[in-house]
Enzyme design. Structure first.
Site, short mmCIF file in Angstrom:
data_model
loop_
_atom_site.label_atom_id
_atom_site.label_comp_id
_atom_site.label_asym_id
_atom_site.label_seq_id
_atom_site.Cartn_x
_atom_site.Cartn_y
_atom_site.Cartn_z
N ASP A 61 0.89 -1.02 0.10
CA ASP A 61 -0.06 0.08 0.03
C ASP A 61 0.87 1.24 -0.02
O ASP A 61 2.02 0.98 0.20
CB ASP A 61 -0.79 -0.21 1.32
CG ASP A 61 -1.82 1.28 1.24
OD1 ASP A 61 -2.47 1.43 0.41
OD2 ASP A 61 -1.92 1.83 2.25
N SER A 62 0.49 2.40 -0.09
CA SER A 62 1.01 3.50 -0.02
C SER A 62 1.54 4.11 1.42
O SER A 62 2.58 4.74 1.56
CB SER A 62 0.47 4.75 -0.60
OG SER A 62 -0.89 5.02 0.40
N TYR B 125 -0.80 8.50 -2.60
CA TYR B 125 -1.34 7.98 -3.81
C TYR B 125 -2.47 8.72 -4.55
O TYR B 125 -2.56 8.89 -5.48
CB TYR B 125 -1.41 6.63 -4.04
CG TYR B 125 -0.22 5.68 -3.94
CD1 TYR B 125 1.12 6.07 -3.45
CD2 TYR B 125 -0.24 4.35 -4.19
CE1 TYR B 125 2.16 5.40 -3.64
CE2 TYR B 125 0.88 3.48 -4.21
CZ TYR B 125 2.13 4.16 -3.71
OH TYR B 125 2.99 3.41 -3.76
N GLY B 126 -3.40 9.07 -3.69
CA GLY B 126 -4.70 9.31 -4.19
C GLY B 126 -4.72 10.62 -4.89
O GLY B 126 -5.61 10.92 -5.72
N CYS C 172 -4.22 -1.67 -1.61
CA CYS C 172 -4.74 -0.15 -2.02
C CYS C 172 -5.55 0.14 -3.29
O CYS C 172 -5.32 -0.60 -4.41
CB CYS C 172 -3.04 0.41 -2.40
SG CYS C 172 -3.31 2.28 -3.11
N ASN C 173 -6.66 0.91 -3.02
CA ASN C 173 -7.60 1.05 -3.92
C ASN C 173 -7.19 1.83 -5.14
O ASN C 173 -7.45 1.43 -6.28
CB ASN C 173 -9.06 1.58 -3.45
CG ASN C 173 -9.52 0.61 -2.38
OD1 ASN C 173 -10.61 0.15 -2.89
ND2 ASN C 173 -9.13 0.66 -1.21
N GLU D 293 -2.44 9.00 8.21
CA GLU D 293 -0.82 8.88 8.52
C GLU D 293 -0.15 9.62 9.54
O GLU D 293 1.07 9.14 9.84
CB GLU D 293 -0.26 9.08 7.05
CG GLU D 293 -0.50 8.04 5.95
CD GLU D 293 0.41 6.48 5.81
OE1 GLU D 293 1.50 6.56 6.62
OE2 GLU D 293 -0.19 5.88 5.60
N CYS E 19 -10.96 2.74 0.30
CA CYS E 19 -9.50 3.15 0.68
C CYS E 19 -9.10 2.18 1.84
O CYS E 19 -9.85 2.32 2.68
CB CYS E 19 -9.42 4.54 0.80
SG CYS E 19 -7.75 4.96 1.37
N THR E 20 -8.13 1.59 1.75
CA THR E 20 -7.76 0.82 2.74
C THR E 20 -7.24 1.37 3.93
O THR E 20 -7.14 0.79 5.08
CB THR E 20 -6.61 -0.24 2.42
OG1 THR E 20 -5.43 0.52 1.71
CG2 THR E 20 -6.98 -1.21 1.05
N HIS E 21 -7.02 2.85 4.02
CA HIS E 21 -6.70 3.52 5.17
C HIS E 21 -8.14 3.79 5.88
O HIS E 21 -8.23 3.73 7.29
CB HIS E 21 -6.45 4.57 4.95
CG HIS E 21 -4.85 4.78 4.66
ND1 HIS E 21 -4.35 4.38 3.28
CD2 HIS E 21 -3.64 5.55 5.18
CE1 HIS E 21 -3.06 4.46 3.24
NE2 HIS E 21 -2.77 5.26 4.65
N1 DGL Z 1 -4.89 3.18 0.82
C1 DGL Z 1 -4.72 3.68 -0.27
C2 DGL Z 1 -6.18 3.15 -0.97
O1 DGL Z 1 -6.70 2.39 -0.67
C3 DGL Z 1 -4.17 4.77 -0.80
C4 DGL Z 1 -4.08 6.05 -0.09
C5 DGL Z 1 -3.43 7.33 -0.56
O2 DGL Z 1 -2.06 6.88 -0.44
O3 DGL Z 1 -3.96 8.21 -1.18
O4 DGL Z 1 -6.55 3.88 -2.13
#
Ligand code: DGL
Length: 270
Positions: free
Chosen positions: A11-12, A43-44, A74-75, A153, A185-187
């Protein structure tokens, strides 16, 4: 036959730990390698082509570590790179979007599904396509939540600041009467208590982590890739690698996983 090679998960940042944790619960004998790209999070907000490039780099790195399967936890990276990486690499690669979409289609009663995700994931239209491929009559409402990942984060997973931001993001979904909302989003499972409270008990929150772990178990079992130790106490080990400060990652990761972890920098620069 026992296959001791690890499962690679990335993931990011710390978000993919929500998926890793489900994988470890379901497959306690598997070794895992987790890669958090903390030097380049989030990443988003990035261009999908750039995220695709990162995904290729990280998967190549994991493949060099001899993983038997890769989970793009990570989505955003799933939206940007799942198909292209599946075409390129020989290892099975599993993403998180299709499992979440499938769970939402099963859960919704009024056929109005909400998606909370990063800007990149929303822009990609990946959830819309995934839901439509299962039930084209379901209405999908997407909401980009760019402030969530930077807060998480920083370790902010509750409190008034998060609550205020969450209310702003969820209002449009509430107005549309969605009865199932995908944490796209996995966060976001790390802040599900706040999201739940703001949405109310009648809305089902869907995280793809459990479904993704199930898919990993299925693929490993079908391919004969499961690790089968001789002794039941010989559980799988987890290794953590991140591209920024390993200590910071370990502190946050330990908190989110509820156990002490240590992290390393990648041996070879990406
Ligand atoms: N956790 C990631 C996702 O599922 C990325 C979040 C990010 O880095 O913006 O999209």
């Amino acid at each position: 036959m026992s296959d001791p090679r690890p499962i690679g998960v990335f993931d990011s940042g710390v978000g993919g730990l929500t998926v890793l944790s489900e994988i470890r619960d379901r497959l306690p004998y598997e070794h895992t390698v987790y890669f958090g790209d903390t030097a380049r999070v989030p990443y988003g907000v990035r261009d999908l082509a750039e995220v695709r490039w990162f995904a290729f780099e990280i998967i190549r790195y994991l493949v060099d570590m001899d993983v038997k399967l890769v989970v793009i936890a990570c989505n955003t990276a799933t939206a940007a790179a799942l198909k292209a990486t599946q075409r390129t690499f020989d290892v099975p690669i599993i993403g998180v979007i299709e499992p979440g979409a499938r769970a939402a289609v099963l859960e919704t009663r009024n056929r109005r599904v909400g998606v909370l995700a990063t800007q990149g994931t929303v822009r990609s239209g990946a959830y819309r396509r995934a839901v439509a491929s299962l039930d084209a009559g379901i209405e999908v409402y997407e909401q980009a939540c760019p402030e969530f990942v930077p807060l998480i984060e920083r370790g902010i997973v509750g409190g008034p600041e998060l609550e205020g931001v969450t209310r702003g993001y969820l209002l449009p979904l509430k107005q549309r009467g969605t009865d199932a909302v995908i944490l796209g989003c996995t966060h976001y499972p790390l802040i599900s208590a706040t999201i739940n409270r703001v949405l109310g008990p009648e809305v089902r929150l869907i995280s793809s982590a459990g479904q993704t772990a199930l898919e990993v178990a299925r693929v490993l079992s079908r391919r004969g890739f499961l690790r089968r130790p001789k002794r039941p106490e010989d559980k799988g080990r987890s290794t953590y690698i991140c591209s920024a400060d390993p200590e910071e990652f370990a502190i946050l990761g330990s908190r989110f996983l509820g156990e002490e972890i240590r992290a390393d920098s990648p041996a070879a620069a990406l």
